[in-house]
Motif scaffolding. Structure first.
Motif, PDB file in Angstrom:
ATOM      1  N   LEU A 207      14.193   8.902 -73.541  1.00 24.69           N
ATOM      2  CA  LEU A 207      14.124  10.402 -73.699  1.00 24.69           C
ATOM      3  C   LEU A 207      13.403  10.603 -75.143  1.00 24.69           C
ATOM      4  O   LEU A 207      12.718  11.866 -75.385  1.00 24.69           O
ATOM      5  N   ASP A 208      13.241   9.761 -75.737  1.00 26.15           N
ATOM      6  CA  ASP A 208      12.667   9.744 -77.381  1.00 26.15           C
ATOM      7  C   ASP A 208      10.869   9.475 -77.349  1.00 26.15           C
ATOM      8  O   ASP A 208      10.249   9.752 -78.141  1.00 26.15           O
ATOM      9  N   LEU A 209      10.501   9.325 -75.833  1.00 28.96           N
ATOM     10  CA  LEU A 209       9.118   8.913 -75.768  1.00 28.96           C
ATOM     11  C   LEU A 209       8.307  10.333 -75.028  1.00 28.96           C
ATOM     12  O   LEU A 209       7.305   9.878 -74.363  1.00 28.96           O
ATOM     13  N   MET A 210       9.269  11.302 -74.622  1.00 29.44           N
ATOM     14  CA  MET A 210       8.545  12.354 -73.753  1.00 29.44           C
ATOM     15  C   MET A 210       7.727  12.883 -74.617  1.00 29.44           C
ATOM     16  O   MET A 210       7.470  12.948 -75.924  1.00 29.44           O
ATOM     17  N   ASP A 211       6.429  13.679 -74.227  1.00 30.01           N
ATOM     18  CA  ASP A 211       5.534  14.418 -74.703  1.00 30.01           C
ATOM     19  C   ASP A 211       6.112  15.226 -75.638  1.00 30.01           C
ATOM     20  O   ASP A 211       6.970  16.182 -75.381  1.00 30.01           O
ATOM     21  N   GLU A 212       5.369  15.561 -76.619  1.00 27.98           N
ATOM     22  CA  GLU A 212       5.767  16.695 -77.693  1.00 27.98           C
ATOM     23  C   GLU A 212       5.825  18.075 -77.243  1.00 27.98           C
ATOM     24  O   GLU A 212       4.898  18.604 -76.433  1.00 27.98           O
ATOM     25  N   GLY A 213       7.075  18.764 -77.286  1.00 33.00           N
ATOM     26  CA  GLY A 213       7.322  20.066 -76.679  1.00 33.00           C
ATOM     27  C   GLY A 213       7.813  20.045 -75.235  1.00 33.00           C
ATOM     28  O   GLY A 213       7.877  21.144 -74.525  1.00 33.00           O
ATOM     29  N   THR A 214       8.184  18.857 -74.788  1.00 35.60           N
ATOM     30  CA  THR A 214       8.697  18.902 -73.178  1.00 35.60           C
ATOM     31  C   THR A 214      10.386  18.166 -73.605  1.00 35.60           C
ATOM     32  O   THR A 214      10.379  17.585 -74.545  1.00 35.60           O
ATOM     33  N   ASP A 215      10.940  18.397 -72.616  1.00 38.87           N
ATOM     34  CA  ASP A 215      12.142  17.819 -72.730  1.00 38.87           C
ATOM     35  C   ASP A 215      12.948  17.799 -71.347  1.00 38.87           C
ATOM     36  O   ASP A 215      12.415  17.939 -70.316  1.00 38.87           O
ATOM     37  N   ALA A 216      14.165  17.125 -71.213  1.00 39.64           N
ATOM     38  CA  ALA A 216      14.760  16.578 -69.879  1.00 39.64           C
ATOM     39  C   ALA A 216      16.061  17.614 -69.866  1.00 39.64           C
ATOM     40  O   ALA A 216      16.863  17.175 -69.023  1.00 39.64           O
ATOM     41  N   ARG A 217      16.135  18.678 -70.567  1.00 44.64           N
ATOM     42  CA  ARG A 217      17.276  19.369 -70.510  1.00 44.64           C
ATOM     43  C   ARG A 217      17.740  20.047 -68.960  1.00 44.64           C
ATOM     44  O   ARG A 217      19.100  19.575 -68.665  1.00 44.64           O
ATOM     45  N   ASP A 218      16.935  20.481 -68.360  1.00 45.07           N
ATOM     46  CA  ASP A 218      17.212  20.631 -66.774  1.00 45.07           C
ATOM     47  C   ASP A 218      17.809  19.540 -66.040  1.00 45.07           C
ATOM     48  O   ASP A 218      18.590  19.620 -65.166  1.00 45.07           O
ATOM     49  N   ILE A 219      17.161  18.386 -66.256  1.00 46.23           N
ATOM     50  CA  ILE A 219      17.755  17.195 -65.526  1.00 46.23           C
ATOM     51  C   ILE A 219      19.151  16.942 -65.940  1.00 46.23           C
ATOM     52  O   ILE A 219      20.006  16.693 -65.258  1.00 46.23           O
ATOM     53  N   LEU A 220      19.231  16.500 -67.473  1.00 45.73           N
ATOM     54  CA  LEU A 220      20.866  16.483 -67.954  1.00 45.73           C
ATOM     55  C   LEU A 220      21.951  17.478 -67.647  1.00 45.73           C
ATOM     56  O   LEU A 220      22.937  17.115 -67.704  1.00 45.73           O
ATOM     57  N   GLU A 221      21.378  18.763 -67.458  1.00 43.37           N
ATOM     58  CA  GLU A 221      22.293  19.604 -67.132  1.00 43.37           C
ATOM     59  C   GLU A 221      22.683  19.701 -65.779  1.00 43.37           C
ATOM     60  O   GLU A 221      23.132  20.490 -65.212  1.00 43.37           O
ATOM     61  N   ASN A 222      22.118  18.817 -65.035  1.00 45.51           N
ATOM     62  CA  ASN A 222      22.271  18.667 -63.452  1.00 45.51           C
ATOM     63  C   ASN A 222      21.667  19.937 -62.719  1.00 45.51           C
ATOM     64  O   ASN A 222      22.127  20.411 -61.751  1.00 45.51           O
ATOM     65  N   LYS A 223      20.370  20.505 -63.263  1.00 49.50           N
ATOM     66  CA  LYS A 223      19.928  21.682 -62.469  1.00 49.50           C
ATOM     67  C   LYS A 223      18.722  21.098 -61.635  1.00 49.50           C
ATOM     68  O   LYS A 223      18.385  21.993 -60.758  1.00 49.50           O
ATOM     69  N   LEU A 224      17.967  20.099 -61.943  1.00 46.42           N
ATOM     70  CA  LEU A 224      16.852  19.616 -61.242  1.00 46.42           C
ATOM     71  C   LEU A 224      17.289  18.372 -60.683  1.00 46.42           C
ATOM     72  O   LEU A 224      17.612  17.412 -61.206  1.00 46.42           O
ATOM     73  N   LEU A 225      17.215  18.479 -59.188  1.00 45.31           N
ATOM     74  CA  LEU A 225      17.579  17.328 -58.463  1.00 45.31           C
ATOM     75  C   LEU A 225      18.948  16.957 -58.548  1.00 45.31           C
ATOM     76  O   LEU A 225      19.071  15.927 -59.040  1.00 45.31           O
ATOM     77  N   PRO A 226      19.703  17.945 -58.421  1.00 45.65           N
ATOM     78  CA  PRO A 226      21.229  17.762 -58.936  1.00 45.65           C
ATOM     79  C   PRO A 226      21.894  16.400 -58.210  1.00 45.65           C
ATOM     80  O   PRO A 226      21.775  16.382 -56.919  1.00 45.65           O
ATOM     81  N   LEU A 227      22.845  15.654 -58.614  1.00 46.55           N
ATOM     82  CA  LEU A 227      23.761  14.634 -58.328  1.00 46.55           C
ATOM     83  C   LEU A 227      25.119  14.879 -58.475  1.00 46.55           C
ATOM     84  O   LEU A 227      25.463  15.736 -59.590  1.00 46.55           O
ATOM     85  N   ARG A 228      26.013  14.445 -57.678  1.00 43.80           N
ATOM     86  CA  ARG A 228      27.147  14.921 -57.774  1.00 43.80           C
ATOM     87  C   ARG A 228      28.131  14.445 -58.816  1.00 43.80           C
ATOM     88  O   ARG A 228      28.735  14.988 -59.420  1.00 43.80           O
ATOM     89  N   ARG A 229      27.444  13.294 -59.326  1.00 45.50           N
ATOM     90  CA  ARG A 229      28.103  12.546 -60.398  1.00 45.50           C
ATOM     91  C   ARG A 229      27.323  12.778 -61.926  1.00 45.50           C
ATOM     92  O   ARG A 229      27.811  12.325 -62.533  1.00 45.50           O
ATOM     93  N   GLY A 230      26.240  13.847 -61.509  1.00 43.72           N
ATOM     94  CA  GLY A 230      25.648  14.024 -62.825  1.00 43.72           C
ATOM     95  C   GLY A 230      24.561  13.004 -63.323  1.00 43.72           C
ATOM     96  O   GLY A 230      24.474  11.768 -62.920  1.00 43.72           O
ATOM     97  N   TYR A 231      23.901  13.377 -64.290  1.00 42.74           N
ATOM     98  CA  TYR A 231      23.122  12.411 -65.170  1.00 42.74           C
ATOM     99  C   TYR A 231      23.747  12.280 -66.372  1.00 42.74           C
ATOM    100  O   TYR A 231      24.288  13.169 -67.205  1.00 42.74           O
ATOM    101  N   ILE A 232      23.271  11.202 -67.176  1.00 43.34           N
ATOM    102  CA  ILE A 232      23.475  10.694 -68.554  1.00 43.34           C
ATOM    103  C   ILE A 232      22.438  10.302 -69.286  1.00 43.34           C
ATOM    104  O   ILE A 232      21.601   9.375 -68.581  1.00 43.34           O
ATOM    105  N   GLY A 233      21.858  10.715 -70.370  1.00 46.76           N
ATOM    106  CA  GLY A 233      20.844  10.274 -71.282  1.00 46.76           C
ATOM    107  C   GLY A 233      20.944   9.145 -72.247  1.00 46.76           C
ATOM    108  O   GLY A 233      22.165   9.253 -72.829  1.00 46.76           O
ATOM    109  N   VAL A 234      20.325   8.255 -72.477  1.00 48.56           N
ATOM    110  CA  VAL A 234      20.375   7.181 -73.301  1.00 48.56           C
ATOM    111  C   VAL A 234      19.157   6.948 -74.116  1.00 48.56           C
ATOM    112  O   VAL A 234      17.799   7.193 -73.522  1.00 48.56           O
ATOM    113  N   VAL A 235      19.148   6.495 -75.208  1.00 44.87           N
ATOM    114  CA  VAL A 235      17.900   6.161 -75.974  1.00 44.87           C
ATOM    115  C   VAL A 235      17.890   4.679 -76.331  1.00 44.87           C
ATOM    116  O   VAL A 235      18.780   4.268 -77.138  1.00 44.87           O
TER     117      VAL A 235
END
Length: 772
Positions: A207-235
Motif C-alpha cells: 500500500l505504501d508503494l502506490m502512486d501519489e494521489g491514489t489509494d486502495a480505500r474502495d478495495i479495503l472497504e470491500n466496495k470494489l470486487l467485494p469478497l464475503r470475508r473482506g480484504y485486509i491491508g498490510v505494509v
C-alpha cells in the motif's frame, strides 16, 4: 486471542498432521488449513515473516518458493523452529532455517528453478505468534526462466489447485496494491474453486508503494470486487529494509503508524495491519476447523471401525506365546487346505475374471491340450502307409502273399500305441507345473510367517513330485496294458470285412450334423498392409464350414470357407507382434481366401490358440504332418517303388483296421488319463494336506521358528496399533473441544447491487469478469 477454545483447535489439527505423517499415513482426512496464493513478488513470504517476526524465508528474483511450505505457528514461551525431516533438531538461528529450506528445496528440485509438489513441513514456536497453520505456495508465473520447463505456468497452477480445491482449505489471496485488482492472479484462481467466496480472504500488500494521489480505500472497504470475508491491508518491508536488516518489530510499528496517519485509511486502521491479519486468520481458521469437525469426526469414526476387527486380534498380542503359535499354526494349515481344494474344485468367492487358473486350467489340459497332442502324433499318413508296406513284405518274406497278414496289423498297432507315451507323460508334466503354481498361490496367505510358508511349499511340492513319478508309472502301465492284448473283438472295431468301406463311412459320419456350431469367437486375420491390413472378425466354426462376420450379431457375413481339404499349420510369432498366430491352408494347393494360399489367424494368448486348434480337431481339420519325414522319403528313390495292386489293397485294408483300432485306444486313453491323474496326484495331494501336512511341519523343526513373524508383519501390526490409538485420541480431543468452542458465523453474502450506480466501478468489474 480469538474464540474460546482456539488455543486447542489449531494445535489439534497440527497434532493430527504430525501423528499421521510420523506413521506414514494421511488418513485421507483433508485437514483444515490456509493456503497462501498470489503472483510472483506479491509479498506472500513477507507477510509470513511478519507473522513470525523473523527473517527465515528464501529471497531473490524469479520463483523463490519452489516447494509448498507447510508452516505451523505455535504460541510458546521459547522461540525456535523444527523441521519434520530433521526430527529432534531445534533451530534457534533463523538464518539456518532459511539455509535448510533452500537445501531441502534443491535436494528435490535441483538448482534450475524447477518446482516440486512435495511439501516441506516447518513448525515455528514463538511468544510473538498466534496458533496458525499456513501453506506458502509458489508464486504464479507466465514466462519460464533459465532451465525451467516450458509448461511451468501449468505446473504451478496444477499444484495450487491440488491444495485450494479442497473444501477444507481457506484461501489467502495476496495481491499487491500497485497493480490492477481486476488482473489479480490470486483472485482469479480463487474464484474458480470458490465462486461463492466462502473460503477466500483478500490481502492487499505494498500500500505504501502506490502512486501519489491514489489509494486502495474502495478495495479495503470491500466496495470494489467485494469478497464475503473482506480484504485486509498490510505494509511489508521494502527490499532496502530487508537488505539493511531492518528489525521486523520496528517494521510492524512503522506499519501501524502508516495506517493511523494515512488520511484514506485512518478510519479503518484498527482493521488493517499484520497483527490484525494474523488474529483474523487465527479466528477464521479456528471457526473453519470448528465447522468441519462433524465431518472430520465422521471420517475418523469410519476409519476406526475399519481397523477394529484387525486391531482386536492385536490388542493382547504376545508374539512368543506358545498357545497363540499353536492356534495360529492349526488355523493356517487348515486354511491352506481349504484354499487349495477351492482352487481345484472351483468356488464362487473371489473368482478370477481375467485368467484361467487352478482346476479350470487343469480341465483345459485334460480336454483340449491333451487331445490335441494325441492327434498331432497320429496323422502321418505317408509314413504310416510305408511302414505297413514294409511290414507286409517282411512277413511274407520270399513268398508272395495271397492274404493280408494280421501280424502286420498287430505290429503297426503296437508301434502306434507306443507313440502315445510322450503326449501322456507331457500331460502329467503340465498338470504338475499347474499344481506347483497353485501351491505358491495358496501359500500367499502365509506371508506373515516366512518359515512356515517356505516349509509348507517345500513339503507339499516334494509330495507332488513323488506322486508325479508314481502317476507316470501308472500311465506307462496303462500303455503296456494296451500293448499286452490287441482286442479285435471290441464292439467298436470295424473288422476285416468292413475295412474297405471305412472311408465312405467316415465321410457319412462327418457330415451327419453339418449345421452343428462347434465354436464362436473373435479372431484377427493377418493380411499385409498392401492387401488391406489385419482386421478382427467374429468367427463361427461348424462341422462343415468356417464363416466370419463383421461383428457378433452375425448379420453381415464376410466369407464362408468349406472345411474340405483344410489343415492347420503353426506360424512363428512376429518380432513386433504381441499376438499368437496359427494358419489354415488347403492341401491341394488351392487359394483359401481371395488370392491367399493360407490365412493366418491371430489370438491374444497361446491358450486361445490351443483352444481354437482343439475346436478345429472336432470339426475334422487336423494339423499338417511333419515335413521332415516326407522330405526324407522323397529323397530316397529306392523307397518309392510303386506297389502292385494286391499289395495296395492289403495296405489299404490294414490302414483302415489300424485307424479303427487306434481310435478305440485313443478314446480309452483320453478317458483314463484324467481319472488316473486325479486319483493318484490331485486327490492324493488334497488328502495329504488335510491329514498329514501338520505332522510333517511339526517334524520339520521347532514350532517357535516356524511361527516367527516377518519383520514386515510386525511393522504393519505396530503401525496399525499406532494408527488406531491416534484415531481414538483424536476422537477424544475432538469430542472435548467441539463442546466448548464458540464459533463465529461466516459473513453474509456481499450486497454489491450499488455498484451498478457507480460508473467508475463498472469498467473494472466487467474487466475482471471477462478474465475469470
Amino acid at each position: 486471542m480469538g474464540n474460546r477454545g482456539m488455543e486447542d483447535l489449531i494445535p489439534l489439527i497440527n497434532k493430527l498432521q504430525d501423528a499421521f505423517s510420523s506413521i506414514g499415513q494421511t488418513c485421507n482426512l483433508d485437514l483444515p488449513q490456509i493456503a497462501v496464493v498470489g503472483g510472483q513478488s506479491a509479498g506472500k513470504s513477507s507477510v509470513l515473516e511478519n507473522f513470525v517476526g523473523r527473517d527465515f524465508l528464501p529471497r531473490g528474483s524469479g520463483i523463490v518458493t519452489r516447494r509448498p511450505l507447510i508452516l505451523q505457528l505455535v504460541n510458546s514461551k521459547a522461540e525456535y523452529a523444527e523441521f519434520l525431516h530433521c526430527k529432534g533438531r531445534k533451530f534457534v538461528d533463523f538464518d539456518e532455517v532459511r539455509q535448510e529450506i533452500e537445501a531441502e528445496t534443491d535436494r528435490l528440485t535441483g538448482s534450475n528453478k524447477g518446482i516440486s509438489p512435495i511439501p516441506i513441513n516447518l513448525r515455528v514456536y514463538s511468544p510473538n505468534v498466534l496458533n496458525l497453520t499456513l501453506i506458502d505456495l509458489p508464486g504464479m508465473t507466465k514466462v519460464p526462466v533459465g532451465d525451467q520447463p516450458q509448461d511451468i505456468e501449468h505446473q504451478i497452477r496444477d499444484m495450487l489447485l491440488q491444495f485450494i480445491t479442497k473444501e477444507s482449505c481457506l484461501i489467502l489471496a495476496v495481491t499487491p496494491a500497485n497493480t490492477d485488482l481486476a488482473n489479480s492472479d490470486a483472485l482469479k484462481i480463487a474464484k474458480e474453486v470458490d465462486p461463492q467466496g466462502l473460503r477466500t480472504i483478500g490481502v492487499i500488500t505494498k500500500l505504501d508503494l502506490m502512486d501519489e494521489g491514489t489509494d486502495a480505500r474502495d478495495i479495503l472497504e470491500n466496495k470494489l470486487l467485494p469478497l464475503r470475508r473482506g480484504y485486509i491491508g498490510v505494509v511489508n518491508r521494502s527490499q532496502k529494509d530487508i537488505d539493511g536488516k531492518k528489525d521486523i518489530r520496528v517494521a510492524l510499528a512503522a506499519e501501524r503508524k502508516f495506517f493511523l496517519s494515512h488520511p484514506a485509511y485512518r478510519h479503518i486502521a484498527e482493521r488493517m495491519g499484520t497483527p490484525h491479519l494474523q488474529k483474523t486468520l487465527n479466528q477464521q481458521l479456528t471457526n473453519h476447523i470448528r465447522d468441519t469437525l462433524p465431518g472430520l469426526r465422521s471420517k475418523l469414526q469410519s476409519q476406526l471401525l475399519s481397523l477394529e476387527k484387525e486391531v482386536e486380534e492385536y490388542k493382547n498380542f504376545r508374539p512368543d506365546d506358545p498357545a497363540r503359535k499353536t492356534k495360529a499354526l492349526l488355523q493356517m494349515v487348515q486354511q491352506f487346505g481349504v484354499d487349495f481344494e477351492k482352487c481345484i474344485e472351483g468356488s464362487g468367492d473371489q473368482v478370477d475374471t481375467s485368467n484361467l487358473s487352478g482346476g479350470a486350467k487343469i480341465n483345459r489340459i485334460f480336454h483340449e491340450r491333451f487331445p490335441f497332442e494325441l492327434v498331432k502324433m497320429e496323422f502321418d499318413e505317408k509314413e504310416l502307409r510305408k511302414e505297413i508296406s514294409y511290414a507286409i513284405k517282411n512277413i511274407h518274406g520270399v513268398r508272395t502273399g495271397l492274404f493280408t497278414p494280421d501280424l502286420a496289423f498287430e505290429a503297426i498297432v503296437k508301434k502306434q500305441i507306443i507313440k502315445l507315451k510322450d503326449p501322456c507323460l507331457k500331460c502329467v508334466d503340465l498338470v504338475v507345473v499347474e499344481l506347483v503354481t497353485l501351491i505358491r498361490k495358496c501359500t500367499e496367505k502365509l506371508t506373515s510367517y516366512p518359515r512356515l510358508r517356505e516349509e509348507t511349499e517345500r513339503i507339499v511340492t516334494t509330495y507332488i513330485r513323488e506322486r508325479d513319478s508314481k502317476t507316470k508309472d501308472q500311465v506307462l502301465l496303462l500303455i503296456d496294458i494296451e500293448l499286452s492284448y490287441i482286442n479285435t473283438n471290441h464292439e467298436d472295431f470295424i473288422g476285416f470285412a468292413n475295412a474297405q468301406q471305412r472311408t465312405a463311412a467316415n465321410a457319412t459320419k462327418k457330415r451327419a450334423m453339418p449345421n452343428q456350431v462347434i465354436r464362436r469367437g473373435w479372431l484377427t486375420i493377418n493380411i499385409s498392409i498392401m492387401k488391406g491390413g489385419s482386421k478382427e472378425y467374429w468367427f463361427v466354426l461348424t462341422a462343415e464350414s468356417l464363416s466370419w462376420y463383421k461383428d457378433d450379431e452375425e448379420k453381415e457375413k464376410k466369407y464362408m470357407l468349406p472345411l474340405d481339404n483344410l489343415k492347420l499349420r503353426d506360424v512363428e510369432k512376429g518380432f513386433m507382434s504381441s499376438k499368437h498366430v496359427f494358419a489354415i491352408f488347403n492341401t491341394e494347393q488351392r487359394n483359401v481366401y481371395k488370392d491367399l494360399r493360407q490365412i493366418e489367424l491371430a489370438c491374444d494368448t497361446q491358450e486361445d490358440v490351443d483352444s481354437w486348434k482343439a475346436s478345429f480337431l472336432r470339426a475334422g481339420v487336423y494339423p499338417e504332418k511333419d515335413q521332415t519325414t516326407e522330405g526324407n522319403y522323397a529323397m530316397n528313390p529306392s523307397d518309392t517303388v510303386s506297389m502292385d495292386p494286391q499289395l495296395e489293397r492289403q495296405v489299404e485294408t490294414i490302414r483302415n483296421l489300424v485307424d479303427s483300432y487306434i481310435s478305440i485306444v485313443n478314446k480309452s486313453i483320453r478317458d483314463l488319463m484324467p481319472k488316473t491323474i486325479m486319483h493318484l496326484m490331485i486327490n492324493s495331494a488334497k488328502d495329504f494336506i488335510h491329514s498329514e501336512l501338520l505332522a510333517y511341519l511339526y517334524s520339520a523343526g521347532d514350532q517357535g521358528s516356524l511361527m516367527e513373524e516377518s519383520a514386515e508383519q510386525a511393522q504393519r501390526r505396530d503401525e496399525m496399533l499406532r494408527m488406531y490409538h491416534a484415531l481414538k485420541e483424536a476422537l477424544v480431543i475432538i469430542g472435548d473441544i467441539s463442546t466448548t468452542t464458540i464459533s463465529t458465523p461466516v459473513p453474509p453474502p456481499v450486497d454489491d447491487t450499488w455498484i451498478a450506480k457507480e460508473p467508475r466501478y463498472n469498467i473494472i468489474l466487467e474487466k475482471f469478469t471477462r478474465l475469470t
